[in-house]
Every structure is written in C-alpha cells, then in structure tokens.
Scaffold this motif. Structure first.
Motif, PDB file in Angstrom:
ATOM      1  N   LEU A 212       8.271   7.996  -4.224  1.00 40.14           N
ATOM      2  CA  LEU A 212       7.066   8.176  -3.434  1.00 40.14           C
ATOM      3  C   LEU A 212       5.983   7.307  -4.055  1.00 40.14           C
ATOM      4  O   LEU A 212       5.952   7.123  -5.282  1.00 40.14           O
ATOM      5  N   GLU A 213       5.125   6.769  -3.228  1.00 39.77           N
ATOM      6  CA  GLU A 213       3.966   6.037  -3.730  1.00 39.77           C
ATOM      7  C   GLU A 213       2.727   6.865  -3.426  1.00 39.77           C
ATOM      8  O   GLU A 213       2.639   7.513  -2.382  1.00 39.77           O
ATOM      9  N   ILE A 214       1.783   6.851  -4.358  1.00 41.69           N
ATOM     10  CA  ILE A 214       0.532   7.580  -4.187  1.00 41.69           C
ATOM     11  C   ILE A 214      -0.576   6.539  -4.060  1.00 41.69           C
ATOM     12  O   ILE A 214      -0.811   5.754  -4.986  1.00 41.69           O
ATOM     13  N   TRP A 215      -1.218   6.509  -2.899  1.00 35.29           N
ATOM     14  CA  TRP A 215      -2.256   5.536  -2.589  1.00 35.29           C
ATOM     15  C   TRP A 215      -3.574   6.247  -2.310  1.00 35.29           C
ATOM     16  O   TRP A 215      -3.582   7.346  -1.734  1.00 35.29           O
ATOM     17  N   ASP A 216      -4.670   5.613  -2.650  1.00 35.60           N
ATOM     18  CA  ASP A 216      -5.951   6.021  -2.116  1.00 35.60           C
ATOM     19  C   ASP A 216      -5.886   5.746  -0.609  1.00 35.60           C
ATOM     20  O   ASP A 216      -5.369   4.705  -0.184  1.00 35.60           O
TER      21      ASP A 216
END
Length: 148
Positions: A117-121
């Motif tokens: 999973l990627e966590i982005w603003d």
C-alpha cells in the motif's frame, strides 16, 4: 495465496499520527506492518510482514560490502523504516519523520500498489495523477510488453 492491494481509500491522519485501515484490509494486513519512504515518490510504502521479508531477502543479495551505492541504499531504506503494530481498532501509527518526509496532512489516501500500500497526502496524490499524460497507461503496457 498471492495477496495484491487494489483500490484507493481516503483516510484521515489523527492528531496522534495514526490512520485507520479499511476494515476489508485488516485481516490481510495482520498485526505488524513496515512503513518506509518511497524510493522515488513523495509518499510512503506500507508492507505486510510477509512482503517485507521478501523485500529484505532481495536486498540481502546486494553487494553491500563492495558497492557503496548498495550499502547506502540499504542504510536509507531500512534506516528510515519503522515496524508498527496495528491496534484492535485497525489504527496504524506513522512516525513523525515519515509524516514529514511524505508531507502528510490530515487528508491522506491509501493507494493499492500490488504488493504494498502507498500512503499519500491527498493533495499530493491528486497532483501526481494530474501530472501523468493521458496515454500513460497505454504507453506502459507497450513499453513493458504486458499484453493485457
């Protein structure tokens, strides 16, 4: 069974630097996750324990004793990473150094990226998507000979 992460999930970063995993991902993710800086984007990568172990095994093959770049990569990739426990409510604490690196604000997006999973603003994610050309997907299919 091969686990792949798909979809986008809008999340809120709370005052203690935690996000809540969507309920349908909690059973897949289990207790411990690993979060580190993305090597090439302004976001974070979140790995399950199983996937982190696979990544670590690949990285173990690097010639860190004789290649300074390989050694530097290992130091930064693992040195910036944190291992965290998902609590009973599905909350994941994110270290302040990682929040600062990715420029996370209250509004974040979890993006499925196959094995992680990627966590982005949220704003950064929106800007990133708008920066891609209309033919980006087709170009990638051709470049990587995916034939899908």
């Amino acid at each position: 069974m091969v686990m792949t992460f798909v979809d986008e999930y809008e999340r809120q970063l709370d005052d203690r630097g935690r996000i809540i995993l969507p309920s349908k991902l909690r059973d897949v993710v289990c207790n411990t996750v690993y979060i580190t800086q993305a090597p090439s984007e302004k976001c974070l990568h979140l790995y399950t324990e199983d996937e982190w172990n696979k990544v670590a095994e690949k990285v173990n093959q690097l010639p860190t004793a004789t290649d300074r770049n390989a050694a530097a990569f290992v130091r930064l990739f693992f040195g910036k990473a944190t291992a965290v426990t998902v609590d009973k409510q599905g909350r994941i604490p994110i270290a302040k150094k990682l929040i600062d690196y990715a420029g996370l604000s209250k509004d974040t997006v979890l993006v499925g990226a196959n094995k992680r999973l990627e966590i982005w603003d949220a704003k950064e994610w929106e800007d990133y998507q708008h920066s891609l050309s209309d033919s980006f997907m087709t170009d990638g299919i051709l470049k990587y000979n995916l034939n899908i």
